[in-house]
Scaffold this active site. Structure first.
Site, short mmCIF file in Angstrom:
data_model
loop_
_atom_site.label_atom_id
_atom_site.label_comp_id
_atom_site.label_asym_id
_atom_site.label_seq_id
_atom_site.Cartn_x
_atom_site.Cartn_y
_atom_site.Cartn_z
N ASP A 1 20.15 2.03 -20.30
CA ASP A 1 20.59 0.97 -19.40
C ASP A 1 20.31 -0.36 -20.13
O ASP A 1 20.03 -0.35 -21.34
CB ASP A 1 19.89 1.07 -18.03
N HIS A 2 20.35 -1.46 -19.40
CA HIS A 2 20.12 -2.76 -20.03
C HIS A 2 18.74 -2.86 -20.67
O HIS A 2 18.58 -3.47 -21.73
CB HIS A 2 20.32 -3.88 -19.00
N ARG B 1 7.58 30.74 -21.58
CA ARG B 1 7.36 29.63 -20.65
C ARG B 1 8.60 28.73 -20.55
O ARG B 1 8.96 28.27 -19.47
CB ARG B 1 6.14 28.81 -21.11
N HIS C 1 5.95 22.83 -28.04
CA HIS C 1 5.63 23.69 -26.90
C HIS C 1 6.76 23.80 -25.88
O HIS C 1 6.89 24.82 -25.21
CB HIS C 1 4.39 23.17 -26.17
N ASN C 2 7.53 22.73 -25.69
CA ASN C 2 8.52 22.70 -24.61
C ASN C 2 9.95 22.78 -25.11
O ASN C 2 10.88 22.80 -24.30
CB ASN C 2 8.35 21.43 -23.77
N CYS D 1 15.41 3.55 -21.25
CA CYS D 1 15.48 2.60 -20.13
C CYS D 1 14.21 1.77 -20.19
O CYS D 1 13.60 1.65 -21.26
CB CYS D 1 15.67 3.33 -18.80
N GLY D 2 13.78 1.19 -19.06
CA GLY D 2 12.58 0.36 -19.11
C GLY D 2 11.32 1.18 -19.35
O GLY D 2 10.46 0.81 -20.13
N THR D 3 11.24 2.31 -18.66
CA THR D 3 10.04 3.16 -18.74
C THR D 3 10.29 4.51 -19.39
O THR D 3 9.33 5.19 -19.77
CB THR D 3 9.50 3.44 -17.33
N GLY D 4 11.52 4.95 -19.41
CA GLY D 4 11.86 6.31 -19.83
C GLY D 4 11.80 7.28 -18.66
O GLY D 4 12.30 8.41 -18.75
N ARG E 1 10.41 -1.06 -22.39
CA ARG E 1 9.48 -2.09 -21.92
C ARG E 1 8.02 -1.66 -22.07
O ARG E 1 7.12 -2.45 -21.83
CB ARG E 1 9.76 -2.40 -20.44
N ARG F 1 4.34 32.30 -27.74
CA ARG F 1 4.01 32.33 -26.31
C ARG F 1 4.77 31.26 -25.52
O ARG F 1 4.93 31.37 -24.30
CB ARG F 1 2.50 32.14 -26.11
N HIS F 2 5.26 30.26 -26.22
CA HIS F 2 5.98 29.18 -25.53
C HIS F 2 7.41 29.58 -25.17
O HIS F 2 8.03 28.98 -24.30
CB HIS F 2 5.98 27.92 -26.38
N GLY G 1 13.04 7.01 -15.32
CA GLY G 1 14.29 7.24 -14.58
C GLY G 1 15.26 8.09 -15.37
O GLY G 1 15.88 9.03 -14.83
C1 RB5 Z 1 15.42 -1.34 -14.77
O1 RB5 Z 1 14.88 -2.51 -14.26
C2 RB5 Z 1 14.42 -0.19 -14.73
O2 RB5 Z 1 14.10 0.15 -13.44
C3 RB5 Z 1 14.95 0.99 -15.51
O3 RB5 Z 1 15.24 0.59 -16.81
C4 RB5 Z 1 14.05 2.18 -15.68
O4 RB5 Z 1 12.79 1.80 -16.14
C5 RB5 Z 1 13.97 3.14 -14.58
O5 RB5 Z 1 13.32 4.18 -14.69
#
Ligand code: RB5
Length: 145
Positions: free
Chosen positions: A7-8, A135, A97-98, A64-67, A108, A131-132, A69
């Protein structure tokens, strides 16, 4: 073939990663977004994860911002195992493992040098198997995804 999407908030890293993938001799398909204008991450995560799910792309890298979502959306697709990683060790273990086939990074929360190192680890570390194996199979049989 790598499915790339952001995303942005992840756009800048997505664009920078293209050079990294090319230097590794890998092709990519860009599922958007196309600018830093505010956008809705599920749209792009869905498109890229669908390409991994169908086999059109072997792996996916989502930003994304956090990974978070991006990984939530991707993990709703059959056959997708998305790992949101903030450090290289998480990427290493996610592969070992996964057998993670999608990587999600937060632009961010993670500096560029770390993000690049995470991507390189994700792309070069093999699945350990053993073993993985059982799973990883259970992930899909128990969830029907
Ligand atoms: C966008 O503001 C933010 O919510 C998105 O990038 C993401 O971090 C969601 O998980």
């Amino acid at each position: 073939m790598i499915a790339l999407a952001s995303d942005h908030a992840g756009f800048e890293y997505k664009e920078r990663l293209k050079g990294v993938l090319t230097s590794l001799g890998l092709s990519y398909r860009d599922f958007g977004t196309a600018s830093q204008e505010a956008s809705d991450y599920p749209i792009f995560a869905h498109a890229a994860a669908a390409a991994v799910s169908t086999g059109e792309c072997e792996r996916g890298i989502l930003l994304c911002g956090t990974g978070i979502g991006m990984s939530i959306v991707a993990n709703k697709h059959p056959g997708v195992r998305a790992a949101a990683c903030q450090c290289v060790e998480a990427a290493r273990l996610g592969r070992l493992h996964n057998d993670a086939n999608v990587l999600a990074i937060g632009g961010r929360l993670t500096d560029w040098a770390t993000a690049e190192a995470i991507v390189r680890e994700f792309l070069t570390t093999p699945f350990e198997g053993g073993r993985h194996e059982r799973r990883v199979e259970l992930i899909h049989t128990l969830t029907n995804l």
